[in-house]
Design a protein around this motif. Structure first.
Motif, mmCIF file in Angstrom:
data_model
loop_
_atom_site.group_PDB
_atom_site.id
_atom_site.type_symbol
_atom_site.label_atom_id
_atom_site.label_comp_id
_atom_site.label_asym_id
_atom_site.label_seq_id
_atom_site.Cartn_x
_atom_site.Cartn_y
_atom_site.Cartn_z
ATOM 1 N N GLY A 1 9.086 -6.886 -2.442
ATOM 2 C CA GLY A 1 8.440 -6.263 -1.294
ATOM 3 C C GLY A 1 7.823 -4.927 -1.648
ATOM 4 O O GLY A 1 6.709 -4.600 -1.204
ATOM 5 N N LEU A 2 8.524 -4.125 -2.446
ATOM 6 C CA LEU A 2 7.961 -2.861 -2.901
ATOM 7 C C LEU A 2 6.731 -3.085 -3.774
ATOM 8 O O LEU A 2 5.733 -2.352 -3.676
ATOM 9 C CB LEU A 2 9.016 -2.070 -3.676
ATOM 10 C CG LEU A 2 10.160 -1.471 -2.844
ATOM 11 C CD1 LEU A 2 11.186 -0.818 -3.763
ATOM 12 C CD2 LEU A 2 9.623 -0.456 -1.839
ATOM 13 N N LEU A 3 6.804 -4.112 -4.628
ATOM 14 C CA LEU A 3 5.645 -4.422 -5.469
ATOM 15 C C LEU A 3 4.471 -4.901 -4.622
ATOM 16 O O LEU A 3 3.310 -4.544 -4.877
ATOM 17 C CB LEU A 3 6.031 -5.484 -6.505
ATOM 18 C CG LEU A 3 5.034 -5.753 -7.636
ATOM 19 C CD1 LEU A 3 4.759 -4.482 -8.435
ATOM 20 C CD2 LEU A 3 5.564 -6.847 -8.562
ATOM 21 N N ALA A 4 4.764 -5.702 -3.586
ATOM 22 C CA ALA A 4 3.696 -6.194 -2.707
ATOM 23 C C ALA A 4 3.071 -5.062 -1.906
ATOM 24 O O ALA A 4 1.905 -5.158 -1.498
ATOM 25 C CB ALA A 4 4.252 -7.262 -1.766
ATOM 26 N N ALA A 5 3.821 -3.978 -1.670
ATOM 27 C CA ALA A 5 3.275 -2.846 -0.919
ATOM 28 C C ALA A 5 2.113 -2.192 -1.654
ATOM 29 O O ALA A 5 1.330 -1.442 -1.045
ATOM 30 C CB ALA A 5 4.376 -1.822 -0.654
ATOM 31 N N ALA A 6 1.988 -2.472 -2.958
ATOM 32 C CA ALA A 6 0.864 -1.904 -3.710
ATOM 33 C C ALA A 6 -0.470 -2.463 -3.219
ATOM 34 O O ALA A 6 -1.501 -1.793 -3.353
ATOM 35 C CB ALA A 6 1.037 -2.197 -5.205
ATOM 36 N N VAL A 7 -0.463 -3.677 -2.653
ATOM 37 C CA VAL A 7 -1.717 -4.285 -2.202
ATOM 38 C C VAL A 7 -2.373 -3.453 -1.098
ATOM 39 O O VAL A 7 -3.537 -3.033 -1.241
ATOM 40 C CB VAL A 7 -1.481 -5.738 -1.761
ATOM 41 C CG1 VAL A 7 -2.753 -6.321 -1.139
ATOM 42 C CG2 VAL A 7 -1.046 -6.589 -2.943
#
Length: 670
Positions: free
Chosen positions: A57-63
């Motif tokens: 989820g934290l990685l997806a927040a980069a989008v």
């Protein structure tokens, strides 16, 4: 892990026959399958799920963060520069869209070829398709520059009578990917209907039960409905198969129709389809191996045989991908085109040669380890290989797109392309988004098809209890009843009871089961389902609408409308024809016409099943029988004779069902 033990049987002559390994181990029953799969949704999430969901989820927040930055700043923050105007953004689009192609194609093709081992992996592959297409859509949506003008791509008339160019390959992409995403969602959701009904019947909270009831359209498990459901599922799978091949061909045609060396080749359409299956199966392995390790109960349904089969597919498709690479090299040499020859020589010896050798090593050489049974049967060797294969497929797209663009016909414009942190942030953010969506899917809907797994059981049967053998009446004098129901202990008993019920002269009756039982059509004397007829009509309607659209937007305004100064009809035609091309260019219109035909055919199939199966059902009297309402989607096999049948008699019908071996005979109140 060793390969699953194979059953040994004796032939008629006494010779030993090697039978196929079981696809569901340990002689599991239908109720166990329901508990094992539905418990993933019903039980609290384990600690590992929260850790993984938080990380991805934290990685997806980069989008969203990266998107807000480069939309507010400008596309100059990307690494795009002359001559590389298609960089990592389009590379990632092709990478994700190819993975997306594979999921639904795998499910549909394995269904057509009657590969029973698909039942354990089809649901995850179909969900993978949807998540991959969502990740892919991020890149072209923001690559167009002015995102707020995206509506110009939508074929709606406007005041200037300016329409989209339906001959443009990029517009083919819009129709192809949009139709593919829509139909894939429909195919995935259609397969979920019986399993959502299982969640509904197991739900303990009223709001969940009502929500699941709406989502499954009031599915009852009627075998009359199962007949239409199977026909519709097969028809939608058929149109999806054609759709996947067309979409992969359209995406590859974006490259093949150009004159750029390295792109202008006719091998791209079959190469992209093969690569889609290759990368798609690799992604399924990446998802399923950790899943069966996290939930040990799933190992009885995702067996070593499934891993072995997927490894063999990776071996076969990896070899085909290697053949495509060699053919490209041969054509570049044999064609005697100096530009084409230099392009491939630059891929091998140029500044990006590492990407080419990584592509060749991971996609061609690495899959050859699956010639050995140990590598096919060991889950973590297979899992590591699957990750490296998709890394190799990403390098393949880099070699095709970026390396071919870096050095074009004019040496003065040659530049080495370097992605920026924005490019990498959006890519790794899409990876996090993909896995985060899959983790959410694990907690919301069944990851494995419950109904289809039950068709693989060696001896499907329900719970046998002393209470079940005693039965219950439920009949009270003067009470208005819907019918008389009975439970049967096996498919054969239900099939025989259905045949005898029909021969007895009963007309208003039905059988209920948690999965389709083949042979019941003959026992119940059911006519052939007409779902395919509605699919044909829907496809023809979509084709006619497509022909009208592409023709009306290509021909000049009719003389009848030239004198009109206002009115909506003016927006349907060009005021002046400036294209210099035929009004109806069939080869250029084929992609759009095909996508619309498939779109309407798929939705017609779904609506036909809903109509013929008499869905939705807000309420059905058979649910007043608690036993049927709890177990018709779990492990129960039931037959119900309605009271409105002319041959129905409370006493005689009860004696008749008892003589057939019926248990739990119950009069169902209306």
């Amino acid at each position: 892990m060793p390969i699953a033990e194979e059953r040994v049987e004796k032939g008629e002559s006494g010779s030993t026959l090697l039978a196929r390994p079981e696809l569901v181990l340990n002689q599991r029953e239908a109720s166990w399958v329901t508990d094992a799969v539905c418990s993933l949704v019903e039980k609290p999430a384990p600690l590992w799920w929260w850790v993984a969901a938080g990380a991805f989820g934290l990685l997806a927040a980069a989008v969203p963060l990266v998107v807000v930055y480069f939309v507010s700043t400008g596309l100059g923050v990307w690494g795009l520069q002359s001559p590389v105007f298609w960089g990592v953004a389009i590379l990632n689009f092709v990478f994700w869209i190819e993975i997306g192609h594979a999921g639904t194609l795998i499910s549909a093709i394995l269904l057509f070829t009657r590969q029973r081992w698909r039942n354990s992996v089809n649901r995850a592959s179909e969900a993978m398709t949807i998540f991959a297409v969502l990740c892919a859509a991020v890149f072209p949506l923001f690559h167009i520059g002015r995102q707020w003008m995206f509506w110009y791509l939508v074929p709606v008339p406007e005041s200037y009578a300016v329409w989209q160019n339906f001959r443009a390959p990029l517009l083919w992409d819009e129709f192809a990917v949009g139709t593919y995403f829509t139909v894939s969602c429909l195919f995935w959701y259609f397969g979920l209907l019986p399993d959502i009904a299982s969640l509904r019947d197991r739900a303990t909270k009223l709001w969940k039960k009502r929500l699941y009831h709406v989502l499954c359209w009031g599915w009852t498990g009627s075998l009359r409905a199962w007949r239409h459901y199977e026909a519709g599922y097969l028809c939608i799978a058929g149109v999806v198969s054609v759709l996947v091949i067309s979409v992969a061909s359209v995406v590859s045609t974006d490259f093949a129709t150009t004159v750029l060396p390295g792109w202008h080749t006719t091998i791209f359409p079959p190469d992209f389809i093969t690569g889609a299956i290759f990368s798609g199966f690799a992604m399924i392995v990446t998802l399923m191996v950790p899943l069966r390790a996290a939930y040990p109960g799933l190992k009885d349904m995702i067996t070593a045989k499934h891993l072995d089969n997927m490894a063999k597919v990776l071996l076969a498709t990896g070899s085909l991908v290697g053949y495509s690479y060699l053919i490209e090299l041969f054509i570049a040499w044999y064609g005697a085109n100096p530009y084409e020859r230099y392009t491939f020589w630059n891929r091998i010896t140029g500044p990006d040669r590492c990407t080419y050798f990584a592509m060749f090593g991971f996609n061609v050489i690495l899959p050859q380890i699956f010639w050995f049974r140990f590598c096919r049967s060991h889950p973590w060797i297979l899992w590591t290989s699957s990750i490296l294969i998709n890394v190799g497929m990403w390098f393949e797209r880099y070699s095709i797109i970026v390396v071919s663009l870096e050095r074009d016909f004019l040496p003065a414009s040659w530049r080495h392309y370097l992605p920026t942190w924005v490019d990498w942030g959006l890519f790794f953010g899409s990876v996090g988004l993909f896995f985060f969506l899959f983790l959410l899917f694990l907690r919301v809907l069944p990851t494995i098809s419950v109904a289809e797994i039950k068709t693989l059981l060696a001896k499907p049967k329900g719970r046998r209890t002393r209470e079940a053998a005693a039965g219950e009446s439920g009949f009270r004098p003067g009470q208005e009843i819907y019918g008389l129901g009975a439970e049967f202990s096996s498919e054969e008993e239900l099939r025989r009871a259905s045949e005898e019920t029909r021969k007895k002269g009963y007309v208003w009756w039905d059988a209920y089961a948690p999965y389709p039982i083949h042979g019941m059509e003959r026992a119940m004397r059911l006519p052939k389902s007409r779902v395919s007829f509605f699919v044909l009509l829907g496809g023809l309607l979509g084709l006619l609408i497509g022909i009208a659209m592409v023709t009306a937007t290509s021909i000049p305004r009719p003389p009848l409308l030239q004198s009109l100064t206002t009115g909506q009809l003016q927006g349907l035609f060009y005021a002046t024809v400036v294209q210099g091309k035929p009004y109806f260019s069939l080869p250029a219109f084929v992609p759009v016409l095909l996508e619309l035909t498939i779109l309407f055919a798929a939705f017609s199939g779904f609506l036909a099943v809903v109509f013929l199966a008499r869905l939705p059902r807000p309420h059905h009297p058979v649910w007043n029988w608690g036993e049927l309402s709890r177990r018709a989607t779990d492990d129960g096999l039931f037959l119900v004779i309605e009271a409105r049948d002319p041959a129905f008699s409370p006493i005689e019908s009860r004696q008749f069902l008892e003589s057939l071996g019926g248990r739990r005979l119950t009069f169902i109140p209306r």
